[in-house]
Design an enzyme around this catalytic site. Structure first.
Site, PDB file in Angstrom:
ATOM      1  N   GLU A 140      -1.771   4.594  -8.031  1.00  0.00           N
ATOM      2  CA  GLU A 140      -1.350   5.510  -6.980  1.00  0.00           C
ATOM      3  C   GLU A 140      -0.480   6.596  -7.590  1.00  0.00           C
ATOM      4  O   GLU A 140       0.476   6.296  -8.312  1.00  0.00           O
ATOM      5  CB  GLU A 140      -0.560   4.725  -5.918  1.00  0.00           C
ATOM      6  CG  GLU A 140      -0.412   5.437  -4.614  1.00  0.00           C
ATOM      7  CD  GLU A 140      -1.655   5.290  -3.718  1.00  0.00           C
ATOM      8  OE1 GLU A 140      -2.614   4.612  -4.131  1.00  0.00           O
ATOM      9  OE2 GLU A 140      -1.659   5.874  -2.620  1.00  0.00           O
ATOM     10  N   ARG A 156      -4.746   8.063  -4.471  1.00  0.00           N
ATOM     11  CA  ARG A 156      -5.410   7.207  -5.448  1.00  0.00           C
ATOM     12  C   ARG A 156      -5.902   8.060  -6.596  1.00  0.00           C
ATOM     13  O   ARG A 156      -6.583   9.061  -6.381  1.00  0.00           O
ATOM     14  CB  ARG A 156      -6.599   6.543  -4.754  1.00  0.00           C
ATOM     15  CG  ARG A 156      -7.433   5.631  -5.613  1.00  0.00           C
ATOM     16  CD  ARG A 156      -6.873   4.238  -5.560  1.00  0.00           C
ATOM     17  NE  ARG A 156      -7.687   3.295  -6.337  1.00  0.00           N
ATOM     18  CZ  ARG A 156      -8.707   2.615  -5.838  1.00  0.00           C
ATOM     19  NH1 ARG A 156      -9.076   2.788  -4.569  1.00  0.00           N
ATOM     20  NH2 ARG A 156      -9.373   1.760  -6.599  1.00  0.00           N
ATOM     21  N   ARG A 194      -9.634  10.344  -6.390  1.00  0.00           N
ATOM     22  CA  ARG A 194     -10.490   9.244  -5.961  1.00  0.00           C
ATOM     23  C   ARG A 194     -11.972   9.618  -5.945  1.00  0.00           C
ATOM     24  O   ARG A 194     -12.850   8.777  -6.101  1.00  0.00           O
ATOM     25  CB  ARG A 194     -10.046   8.863  -4.546  1.00  0.00           C
ATOM     26  CG  ARG A 194     -10.717   7.737  -3.896  1.00  0.00           C
ATOM     27  CD  ARG A 194      -9.915   7.383  -2.662  1.00  0.00           C
ATOM     28  NE  ARG A 194     -10.228   8.257  -1.537  1.00  0.00           N
ATOM     29  CZ  ARG A 194     -11.237   8.060  -0.696  1.00  0.00           C
ATOM     30  NH1 ARG A 194     -12.034   7.021  -0.862  1.00  0.00           N
ATOM     31  NH2 ARG A 194     -11.449   8.866   0.303  1.00  0.00           N
ATOM     32  N   LYS A 252       0.868  -1.168   0.000  1.00  0.00           N
ATOM     33  CA  LYS A 252       0.000   0.000   0.000  1.00  0.00           C
ATOM     34  C   LYS A 252       0.913   1.228   0.000  1.00  0.00           C
ATOM     35  O   LYS A 252       1.652   1.467   0.950  1.00  0.00           O
ATOM     36  CB  LYS A 252      -0.892  -0.016   1.252  1.00  0.00           C
ATOM     37  CG  LYS A 252      -1.901   1.120   1.284  1.00  0.00           C
ATOM     38  CD  LYS A 252      -2.812   0.992   2.493  1.00  0.00           C
ATOM     39  CE  LYS A 252      -3.916   2.030   2.506  1.00  0.00           C
ATOM     40  NZ  LYS A 252      -3.620   3.318   1.910  1.00  0.00           N
ATOM     41  N   LYS A 278      -7.537  -3.376   3.252  1.00  0.00           N
ATOM     42  CA  LYS A 278      -6.248  -2.732   3.534  1.00  0.00           C
ATOM     43  C   LYS A 278      -5.804  -3.161   4.922  1.00  0.00           C
ATOM     44  O   LYS A 278      -6.576  -3.139   5.871  1.00  0.00           O
ATOM     45  CB  LYS A 278      -6.335  -1.210   3.420  1.00  0.00           C
ATOM     46  CG  LYS A 278      -7.419  -0.559   4.255  1.00  0.00           C
ATOM     47  CD  LYS A 278      -7.469   0.935   3.985  1.00  0.00           C
ATOM     48  CE  LYS A 278      -8.736   1.529   4.580  1.00  0.00           C
ATOM     49  NZ  LYS A 278      -9.061   2.837   4.066  1.00  0.00           N
TER      50      LYS A 278
END
Lengths: 522, 333
Positions: free
Chosen positions: A269, A229, A244, A224, A391
């Site tokens: 990302e 994002r 996002r 991560k 996550k």
């Protein structure tokens, strides 16, 4: 204009997000078309008006009011539009003017002629509406309404879900008639623009215990990354980079957009990357802060995408495919993309959760903030479905700090001291390092409130400085360098994880321990 | 040249011939007091001459022994060769302007004053004079206070829109609190109004003076009762919002009734969600109108935004001077 002016007032004085949403939804439900569409565009900054410059407004008011009296007033009020709205001398009984008429007339008027036009309207309006008009004409509403918040309010009006609204949002133009028709039960509008945003798929948090119920073989794992994002969409010659939540951030990242020579929609990302080294989040923040970055910044802080999914490719919607197949398509697609701007997020090898746990404990780069788990067999679904994506964040950083200031809260926390500034030792003084207003229970809130009232040193309006007695354990997600804070550090997502009623203040952490957590300087 | 009739001193405005001060900020031998707000009416003077209501209010505030002697004003009188008379100021219950006359020369010290209708006191009476002494609290052309009835309808609309949230309105204990209550009553709201304990005595006094405030109840309910209320209106001094008293209400709407609420930044600084622009001072329009109407040879300015009023006088060709008196609150609302 009256209803819009009233909305601006409610938004300006209402502290909470929910109350702002109520005010917005209430207005959008009752205002007629096309007024509400123009109002929505004005609030979200999408209304392109002639933009009356401050100089035009000053000249306009200079013809009506003594400059010295105006200067004294402006100095006192602090806001140009507000000062003019209040000071504007008029004898006529106020009327209500039609907002769409004002917007459309301003759109058709050259900047140089906006002054007299606005002055004529000001003569006919009451102060609150004058303020709304001036804010509209200057384009600086600043009432804390993002496009995102506006869409959430829209989703409250009718049956369409937030994700559906986000999907068609781009390409719609003010006053958004088809959008309102749809919300009120009409046809869903055709997607108008090229390269639209697709609502993203989000993950839910999980911990080590939660993993035991899952089959490791059904999941892939990735790092991560500590960036933001984004969705990169290039279709029919149009190129857009979306956040996002569907905000178009293309203009801030010309270095990415210039290299989007593909036909499709990619999910990944956004990071600052120098060679293989991913820069700390603070470097990306420098880029995010600039709407149009200069050459020097583009060279020193080069942006890149670390891709993890493909939603559309060469005309095909790949979202219904299972993750494994999309991943294979992404890897094939990578061949067409310049590697200095695009790479893929590495798939981590693991057979069981303990192996993955060991990887998570020792990430190869400091900017990794945990691992992502994605089920191999699920399609790409908008929103935050529970189950397919997780996550597993790294453990937060923890320090012990001393409470220094407290501020009264709003809404449900009215009358309680609930917003805290805390500090750590530098030599024999305490230097503030952050603020937190969450992490404690209602019972703890009451105890903290009592502590504040019994340990107040000084009061400044709603803020009290405290005797440096109480130690709190603060959890946070990361640390950046900061030139704005005296301590030189800025925490990300700090919250109070524990109140150390037992711990003496001299035993709280020192600034050196925090500085040791900072990413290396560039 | 004889002594000046009135002149500023560190203690306040002094009349050498009559040996008295008007609204002095420190204890003096003899004080003439315009009205009961704390920055004008202080305890500890040798003797106090004021309206009966102002003396009562001072006794409520400071206790019966607030001055060596008290003399209720009951008509024009002479002090050391100076004629003194009191005239309504329209500010709060008992408020008066003080006219000081010697031979042909008259000075009117207006204290704080207002021109909008206020059922708790007699309306402001313009008194012809050579020198008019005015406050300048709202002396900027941005201050044009709206009709208080419109502000009250905003409050009532908000109470109807969010009936589960108690509306807590900050208002100072003398004058503003009763004014808000009377305006709400005039608008037809006849349900009980809850008042913070700090307002009780002053409200009782207004009622005893024949000013109807309707059904008032102490805001001392417990948490369960407070949270069960619907469309509740609670009036409290602004300082109460910093005390734990406010914690009994769940998610209250915090309002504040003050002329300062016209400035958005002021409202936001105080965390006010419902600003109500209700003032008991003259706004810019009424202040400049009053000066024009009285048309004094000289205008003296006590406290507030003197620069703007000086500039206005200059533009109007009027003689004006700031008195720079100390001790008046920067924000007496």
């Amino acid at each position: 204009m009256k209803a819009f002016a009233r909305l601006l007032e409610r938004l300006a004085f209402t502290p909470g997000r929910n109350a702002k949403l109520d005010a917005l939804a209430d207005y959008l439900r009752h205002a007629p078309d096309p007024e509400r569409g123009y109002a929505l565009a004005a609030l979200t900054g999408e209304l392109e008006l002639g933009r009356a410059q401050p100089a035009v407004l000053r000249a306009m008011v200079g013809e009506r009011v003594d400059p010295e009296l105006f200067a004294l007033s402006y100095d006192y009020v602090g806001d140009l539009a507000e000062t003019i709205a209040l000071i504007w001398p008029t004898d006529a009984a106020p009327e209500d003017l039609d907002l769409p008429m004002i917007v459309e007339t301003l759109q058709d008027t050259p900047k140089t002629r906006a002054g007299p036009l606005i002055a004529g309207w000001l003569d006919r309006l009451a102060p609150s509406e004058r303020y709304a008009l001036l804010k509209l004409a200057t384009g600086g509403l600043r009432v804390g309404v993002s496009a995102r918040l506006a869409r959430v309010a829209l989703a409250r009006l009718g049956t369409p879900e937030l994700e559906e609204i986000e999907e068609i949002w781009h390409g719609l133009t003010p006053p958004y008639q088809p959008l309102f028709d749809w919300i009120e039960g009409g046809e869903k509008p055709e997607r108008m623009g090229l390269a639209p945003f697709r609502p993203v798929m989000l993950s839910t948090p999980i911990d080590r215990d939660g993993l035991d119920a899952l089959d490791p073989a059904a999941f892939t794992a990735e790092w991560k990354w500590d960036g933001i994002r984004v969705q990169a969409v290039a279709e029919g010659g149009e190129r857009r980079l979306y956040s996002r939540t569907g905000e178009d951030i293309s203009a801030a990242f010309p270095d990415i957009v210039a290299h989007m020579g593909f036909e499709g929609a990619l999910d990944g990302e956004l990071i600052v990357r120098r060679g293989t080294e991913v820069a700390p989040f603070g470097d990306l923040q420098k880029r995010l802060g600039r709407k149009s970055p200069g050459k020097a910044l583009l060279a020193s802080h080069p942006a890149a995408l670390r891709l993890y999914d493909v939603l559309h490719w060469q005309g095909d919607d790949l979202r219904p495919l299972p993750f494994d197949q999309r991943r294979a398509r992404l890897e094939t697609a990578m061949a067409d993309l310049p590697p200095e701007r695009f790479d893929t997020s590495e798939i981590l090898p693991f057979d069981d959760w303990d192996t993955l746990a060991a990887l998570r404990e020792a990430p190869p780069q400091a900017v990794i903030e945990g691992v992502m788990l994605k089920r191999r067999d699920t399609p790409y679904m908008a929103g935050r479905p529970k189950g397919p994506w997780f996550k597993w964040k790294r453990d937060p950083f923890i320090i012990d700090a001393v409470l220094l200031y407290a501020q009264r809260g709003h809404g449900k926390r009215s009358g309680f001291y609930s917003d805290f500034t805390f500090g750590v030792w530098e030599g024999d003084t305490l230097v503030p390092v952050g603020k937190a207003y969450s992490g404690f229970t209602d019972e703890e809130l009451r105890r903290l409130d009592r502590f504040v009232r019994n340990n107040t040193r000084e009061r400044f309006g709603p803020v009290r400085s405290l005797a440096p007695e109480l130690v709190v354990e603060v959890a946070f997600e990361g640390l950046n360098r900061s030139t704005r804070h005296k301590s030189g550090v800025a925490m990300r997502f700090p919250r109070i994880s524990r109140i150390r009623w037992d711990k003496p203040a001299p035993e709280a952490d020192r600034i050196e321990s925090l500085r040791a957590m900072l990413p290396p300087e560039d | 040249m004889p002594d000046p009739l009135l002149s500023p001193r560190p203690e306040g405005l002094y009349c050498p011939a009559g040996d008295f001060f008007i609204d002095p900020s420190r204890p003096v031998r003899r004080a003439l007091i315009t009205h009961g707000h704390a920055d004008h009416a202080r305890a500890g003077h040798g003797s106090v001459l004021a309206t009966r209501e102002t003396l009562d209010i001072m006794a409520i505030r400071y206790g019966e022994g607030f001055a060596g002697q008290r003399q209720p004003y009951d008509g024009p009188l002479t002090l050391g060769g100076v004629d003194v008379s009191f005239h309504p100021a329209g500010h709060v219950l008992g408020s008066a302007q003080i006219a000081v006359t010697r031979g042909e020369q008259r000075i009117v010290a207006s204290g704080d004053y207002a021109r909008v209708s206020n059922p708790s006191c007699a309306p402001f009476e313009p008194v012809p004079c050579d020198t008019f002494i005015t406050e300048a609290t709202f002396a900027l052309p941005v201050f044009k206070h709206p009709d208080p009835a419109d502000e009250i309808s905003k409050l009532l609309a908000s109470m109807r829109a969010a009936p589960e949230r108690a509306h807590l309105i900050g208002a100072y204990a003398l004058g503003k609190a009763q004014r808000v209550i009377m305006l709400v009553r005039e608008a037809g709201y006849d349900a009980p109004i809850y008042i913070h304990g700090a307002l009780q005595k002053m409200c009782d006094y207004h009622i005893a003076q024949g000013i109807p405030l309707g059904d008032l109840r102490p805001a001392t309910m417990d948490k369960t009762e407070a949270r069960a209320l619907r469309e509740a209106l609670v009036i409290a001094p602004p300082s109460a919002f910093a005390s734990p008293w406010v914690q009994r209400f769940a998610d209250p709407v915090i309002g504040f009734a003050s002329g300062w609420m016209q400035i958005r930044a002021r409202a936001r600084q105080r965390g006010v969600e419902l600003p109500l622009v209700i003032s008991d001072h003259v706004d810019w329009t009424d202040l400049t109108r009053t000066v024009t109407e009285i048309d004094p040879a000289e205008l003296w300015i006590t406290h507030g935004r003197e620069e703007a009023l000086m500039r206005w006088a200059e533009l109007e060709g009027r003689v004006a001077r700031p008195l720079h008196l100390v001790g008046y609150e920067e924000e007496p609302e």
